[in-house]
Structure formats: structure tokens, C-alpha cells
Enzyme design. Structure first.
Site, PDB file in Angstrom:
ATOM      1  N   SER A 315       0.824  -1.188   0.000  1.00  0.00           N
ATOM      2  CA  SER A 315       0.000   0.000   0.000  1.00  0.00           C
ATOM      3  C   SER A 315       0.868   1.252   0.000  1.00  0.00           C
ATOM      4  O   SER A 315       1.782   1.378  -0.811  1.00  0.00           O
ATOM      5  CB  SER A 315      -0.914  -0.070   1.239  1.00  0.00           C
ATOM      6  OG  SER A 315      -1.879   0.924   1.228  1.00  0.00           O
ATOM      7  N   ASP A 378      -8.612  -4.295  -6.594  1.00  0.00           N
ATOM      8  CA  ASP A 378      -8.208  -3.305  -5.591  1.00  0.00           C
ATOM      9  C   ASP A 378      -8.156  -1.921  -6.234  1.00  0.00           C
ATOM     10  O   ASP A 378      -7.618  -1.767  -7.343  1.00  0.00           O
ATOM     11  CB  ASP A 378      -6.829  -3.715  -5.056  1.00  0.00           C
ATOM     12  CG  ASP A 378      -6.310  -2.784  -3.987  1.00  0.00           C
ATOM     13  OD1 ASP A 378      -7.065  -1.901  -3.539  1.00  0.00           O
ATOM     14  OD2 ASP A 378      -5.133  -2.940  -3.601  1.00  0.00           O
ATOM     15  N   HIS A 434      -7.784  -5.107  -0.868  1.00  0.00           N
ATOM     16  CA  HIS A 434      -6.505  -4.430  -0.666  1.00  0.00           C
ATOM     17  C   HIS A 434      -5.632  -5.148   0.367  1.00  0.00           C
ATOM     18  O   HIS A 434      -4.479  -4.808   0.554  1.00  0.00           O
ATOM     19  CB  HIS A 434      -6.781  -2.985  -0.212  1.00  0.00           C
ATOM     20  CG  HIS A 434      -5.573  -2.110  -0.118  1.00  0.00           C
ATOM     21  ND1 HIS A 434      -4.726  -1.906  -1.182  1.00  0.00           N
ATOM     22  CD2 HIS A 434      -5.057  -1.408   0.902  1.00  0.00           C
ATOM     23  CE1 HIS A 434      -3.749  -1.094  -0.799  1.00  0.00           C
ATOM     24  NE2 HIS A 434      -3.913  -0.781   0.457  1.00  0.00           N
TER      25      HIS A 434
END
Ligand SMILES: *[C@@H]1O[C@H](CO)[C@@H](O)[C@H](O)[C@H]1NC(C)=O
Ligand SMILES: *[C@@H]1O[C@H](CO)[C@@H](O)[C@H](O)[C@H]1NC(C)=O
Ligand SMILES: *[C@@H]1O[C@H](CO)[C@@H](O)[C@H](O)[C@H]1NC(C)=O
Ligand SMILES: *[C@@H]1O[C@H](CO)[C@@H](O)[C@H](O)[C@H]1NC(C)=O
Length: 525
Positions: A315, A378, A434
């Protein structure tokens, strides 16, 4: 009837306040509990039970063995049943590949040839290396103190020396040489965690990850001494994405010695990486200064060895991984004193775009190798630059050249799809798409485009639900199961429940100034 065995085994993994209890390594303790074709279809089962039994028995303390033996009996029963019920539909599971050794081909695995021929079909060694570095990125979440009622909120729960032991990752064979901090004063309000009580370990700093170096045994296995950097991202909350201002700033504006003034990076990432706060003990040096000096030190420490630098993150951590790996090469840290090149590789998980096309060209031109793994559903990898990005036709790009939002991904992509996994529920929760553990699960089952999803390692699918609600209900793995025993509260001598004190947190090493001077990052003595 099969017991929800994984629940039992997982309960061995709860944490005991700050002083972590030693427990079996993750692979052993969380080995898949099913026989073939069982609660977890798609698991590569061949003959694993016997090995697993040995591993589990071997690492358990004597006092645990009694209760464990009943689990094993149960396992065996389950397995026998499965054998009897077994039918043909599983018979095309992974054929055993001839064993390649990582020491012989680590340069290819690290992306020397841009992973040509390794992604489809998926190379088993690359797959296991991806999972290994993914575990290092996941460790940043598992170790982070998220609890705003904790005095130590925003720090790492464990001391540096015991980091991997406390996480059950001793078998990785790395030693953490340095923790990385960043100042929370920048404009990403949904990213940082702060304690409710202001007089805490640090008002402004947040723990951002670590630098770790492979130990002698692991280095021998890997064929080189690996310097790994892992950056923390965000777990499931995606609000920080909205904080990105979609504003690109030249890297050179922050003293990164980039010759191209038009190579630009999202300003939020750049702030996170380069900002510092003189009044803050932990962030009076920027994350950039911390990571570059530590890599410099590690390189000096092993002058005659073959080295590699591997940077990872999930991320927002992936954005920092790309930025710092790029910086390592731009600063010339990728060349040893005697002129040898140290390959720099990024294994990026679910990362957003970091900078513009010129930045991408500079990163790739320098020779930084980036493998970008993500779930196609995602949305984070689609930002910043949802509208204007590398997929816009070239003509339009030309027209948009002057606009501030001209983002581009870097490197080679490995795109996965959670709908291929029979383990996962068909949810619409973007946090699940995610999730890093879910992504590692997808890597584990990936064999190439259009190929059937079959788990290839002992990685436990139950890990998916560690911090999400993504597994199908019938596996009986509770969602968001990972927690610290009694939320870290312990009983003191008077019998009261308190938050334990922690050993004094390390700040910066005394030689950081010297290293900064050597790197040309400071001029004052
Ligand atoms: C299931 O296990 C049995 C015994 O271990 C084995 O003979 C059989 O081939 C396995 N099935 C698959 C699909 O691997
Ligand atoms: C290593 O660093 C030098 C100097 O910064 C750079 O020119 C080179 O492209 C880098 N990467 C590789 C793989 O050599
Ligand atoms: C935007 O993208 C185009 C096409 O790739 C590139 O040539 C241009 O330099 C970029 N503009 C900016 C401001 O970075
Ligand atoms: C999927 O998740 C939903 C919502 O949590 C739940 O109601 C449903 O039973 C789940 N389905 C399966 C197959 O696990």
C-alpha cells in the site's frame, strides 16, 4: 466430524503483552491443517501430513505435546477419511518441479532480466521469494501498535532485537538492524496513529518499518548477503487515499540528486519520506536519512561479500519502497567502494502510483527493478491518477503534459484476481481486495494466467482472515482474529491490570552524523 483445528492452533499464537512469548515459527504453527481435498480445497497436499506432524511436534514445548497429540490424531483421522473419499478431480495438482536453488539464480529472481519468463507460468522460486518478502511487509502491520489507548500507540510493539522472534518469523533468518520513523506532522491525517494521551513515547513520530540483514546461514542459502527494507502501509482503512492531494512535486526539490527537474512524485509521499522535526527525538532525521545511512552502514559492514538490496512494502509502504529504492541508486549507494554494483529490487504489494512518467523513466533508467503485485479488484493501485495515467492514449498525454496529474506506474506487473481463489467469499468490501495477507494467499495459489488456483506452499489460508473478513464461512476462521492477549494489559504485583512499561526505545545510532557526511547529505560537522 473434523474439529475447527486451525482455531485451536491459532490460539497458541496470541500475544502476551509486550514481552512476547516464543512460539513456533509461523510456518510450523500455521501449517495447513487439512488433508487433501478437505476444508481447504486447492491445497497442495501431497504427503505433507507426515512432515507437518514432525514439524509441529518438534517445535512444541513438552507441556503442549499432550494436547497437541489429540489434534494430530484428529488430523490423521481426517486424512484417512479423505483418502477413502478421494476422487479424481484433484489429481492434476502441481507437479513437482526439479529443485532450483536460490543461490544459483538469485539475480534472475531479483529481476535482473525484468522477470522475463518467470511470471507465466509462475516460477516456484520467485513465488516463494515474493511470499517471503511479503511476510516482511506484513510484519510491519503485525508489530505496529494501533491502539489509541496505548501509551505507545504508533510505535513498534517489539524491541528491534526480538522483532522476528516475537512475530514467529525466526526462520526468516534476518536481523533487524534499524527501525525507521517518520514525522506525523505532514498532511496525511488518516495514515498516522496517535495515542489519546499526549504525554507518550513520542508526540509526532510514527514507526514506519525497518532495515534487516540476512544472517550467515540465510546468506549462504540466498547466495548473497541481503539487506532488506520493509515499509509500513495501511491495513484495511483506505481513507488515507483521499488525503493524497494529487499534486506532483519534483524529487530534486527535496535534495534528492535527480538530474531531471521534471521527474516528480506525489507530494504526500515525498513529505513522508523527507520531512523531519528537529524537536522530535525519533524524527529529527527524516525517514530518508535514516534508511540511507543504515544501508550505507550495512554495506560497509560486509565489504567483501556479494550484496543485494531488497525493498518491500504494501500500500502506502509500497510507494515508500519505490521512492527509497530509487533514492538508493540516485545517491549512488548501489555501487560498492571497489566498484561492484549492488542490485536494488522492489517487491511492491498493492501499491498506488508514485510519480509521473519522467519519474518512472528515471527509476527504470537507473536500473531499479520493481515487481508490482496487486489484486485487479483493488482500487488503491488505481490512484493517484484515476483519470490521467499511462493508459491514456499518447496524443491525449501530450495534451495533458502541463497538467499536474500525470501519474505512471513503475516496473513489471503481476496482476492477480481474488475471484480465482475458491477460499474467498464474494464480498464487495474494498478493504478485503486491498488486504496484504489475501494478496499473499493469491500469490500462493497462482501458477500463471488462466491456470487453476492451487495453493503451492504450506501457507495457511486462515491467515487471510487475520485482519479481514474474506474467507468463506464454512472454514470457521473468525474474521479479524489477530489480537494481543488481553489487549496488552497485564497484572502487576498488586493484582491490578495495567499496560506494561516497555524498555527505552532506541533513537538514532551515534554515528548517523558521520554517515550523513559520507553520503553528502549534510555539511555541518
Ligand atoms: C490425496 O492423498 C492420497 C494419500 O496421501 C493420495 O494417494 C492422493 O493422490 C491425494 N490426492 C491428490 C489429489 O493429491
Ligand atoms: C547504480 O548507480 C549508478 C550511479 O548512481 C547509476 O548510474 C546506475 O545506473 C545504477 N544502477 C545500476 C544497476 O548500475
Ligand atoms: C506526462 O506524460 C507524457 C507522456 O508520457 C510525458 O511525455 C510528459 O513529460 C508528462 N508530463 C509531465 C508534466 O510530467
Ligand atoms: C459471505 O459473506 C457474507 C457476509 O459476511 C455472509 O453472509 C455469507 O454467508 C458469506 N458466504 C460464504 C460462502 O461464506
Amino acid at each position: 466430524m473434523a474439529l475447527p483445528l486451525s482455531n485451536l492452533v491459532l490460539s497458541l499464537l496470541t500475544f502476551n503483552g509486550y514481552s512476547c512469548r516464543m512460539f513456533p515459527s509461523r510456518t510450523a504453527a500455521l501449517a495447513p491443517i487439512s488433508g487433501n481435498k478437505s476444508r481447504f480445497p486447492g491445497l497442495d497436499p501431497a504427503g505433507e501430513l507426515a512432515t507437518r506432524k514432525m514439524v509441529i511436534a518438534g517445535v512444541l514445548s513438552k507441556s503442549n505435546q499432550d494436547s497437541m497429540s489429540s489434534i494430530l490424531t484428529e488430523l490423521e483421522r481426517e486424512n484417512v477419511q479423505q483418502e477413502e473419499e478421494d476422487d479424481a478431480d484433484d489429481s492434476d495438482t502441481t507437479a513437482k518441479q526439479p529443485k532450483k536453488r536460490i543461490a544459483d539464480c538469485w539475480r534472475e529472481i531479483q529481476g535482473q532480466d525484468d522477470w522475463a519468463g518467470l511470471l507465466d507460468p509462475m516460477d516456484p522460486l520467485l513465488r516463494s521469494e515474493l511470499i517471503r518478502y511479503g511476510d516482511m511487509a506484513q510484519a510491519c502491520y503485525d508489530a505496529f501498535d494501533f491502539d489509541s489507548f496505548s501509551k505507545y500507540c504508533g510505535s513498534c510493539r517489539f524491541t528491534r532485537r526480538k522483532f522476528f522472534d516475537c512475530l514467529g518469523l525466526t526462520s526468516l533468518g534476518y536481523d533487524v538492524s534499524r527501525y525507521l520513523y517518520s514525522t506525523a506532522n505532514i498532511n496525511l491525517p488518516n495514515f498516522f496513529k496517535k495515542s489519546r494521551w499526549p504525554k507518550v513515547w513520542s508526540r509526532n513520530a510514527n514507526w514506519m518499518g525497518y532495515v534487516a540483514v540476512s544472517n550467515d546461514d540465510t546468506s549462504a542459502r540466498l547466495g548473497r548477503r541481503d539487506i532488506a527494507v520493509a515499509w509500513r502501509g495501511t491495513v484495511t482503512r483506505l481513507e488515507w487515499v483521499a488525503d493524497l492531494m494529487d499534486f506532483l512535486r519534483p524529487v530534486s526539490a527535496d535534495k534528492i540528486p535527480c538530474p531531471d527537474p521534471n521527474a516528480k512524485v506525489e507530494s504526500g509521499f515525498l513529505d513522508l519520506y523527507t520531512d523531519k522535526d528537529d524537536k522530535c527525538r525519533f524524527c529529527k532525521f527524516s525517514a530518508r536519512e535514516q534508511v540511507l545511512t543504515e544501508i550505507k552502514r550495512s554495506i560497509q559492514q560486509y565489504p567483501n561479500e556479494e550484496l543485494s538490496i531488497t525493498v518491500t512494502g504494501h500500500s502506502l509502504g509500497s510507494a515508500l519502497a519505490i521512492l527509497s529504492a530509487y533514492d538508493i541508486e540516485e545517491t549512488g549507494l548501489n555501487v560498492t567502494a571497489d566498484g561492484r554494483i549492488i542490485p536494488v529490487t522492489v517487491f511492491s504489494f498493492s501499491g498506488p502510483r508514485v510519480g509521473n512518467v519522467r519519474f518512472k523513466e528515471r527509476v527504470e533508467g537507473l536500473g531499479v527493478k520493481v515487481l508490482r503485485v496487486f489484486n485487479v479488484h483493488d482500487s488503491v493501485p488505481k490512484v493517484p491518477g484515476i483519470v490521467f495515467n499511462e493508459h491514456v492514449p499518447e496524443m491525449v498525454q501530450k495534451m495533458l503534459e502541463w497538467l499536474p496529474w500525470n501519474y505512471s506506474h513503475v516496473g513489471v506487473e503481476l496482476c492477480l484476481d481474488h475471484k480465482k481463489s475458491p477460499f474467498l467469499n464474494d464480498t464487495s468490501d474494498p478493504g478485503c481486495f486491498h488486504n496484504l495477507e489475501a494478496l499473499l494467499h493469491l500469490i500462493d495459489g497462482y501458477h500463471g494466467k488462466g491456470q487453476r488456483f492451487v495453493l503451492s506452499s504450506r501457507r495457511d489460508p486462515a491467515l487471510v482472515n487475520k485482519a479481514s473478513d474474506f474467507l468463506k464461512d464454512h472454514y470457521l476462521v473468525p474474521p479479524y482474529w489477530r489480537q494481543h492477549e488481553n489487549k496488552g494489559m497485564v497484572r502487576n504485583q498488586e493484582g491490578r491490570w495495567v499496560q506494561p512499561e516497555r524498555p527505552k526505545l532506541e533513537e538514532h545510532p551515534p554515528d548517523i552524523h558521520l554517515l550523513l557526511l559520507q553520503l553528502g547529505l549534510t555539511s555541518d560537522i
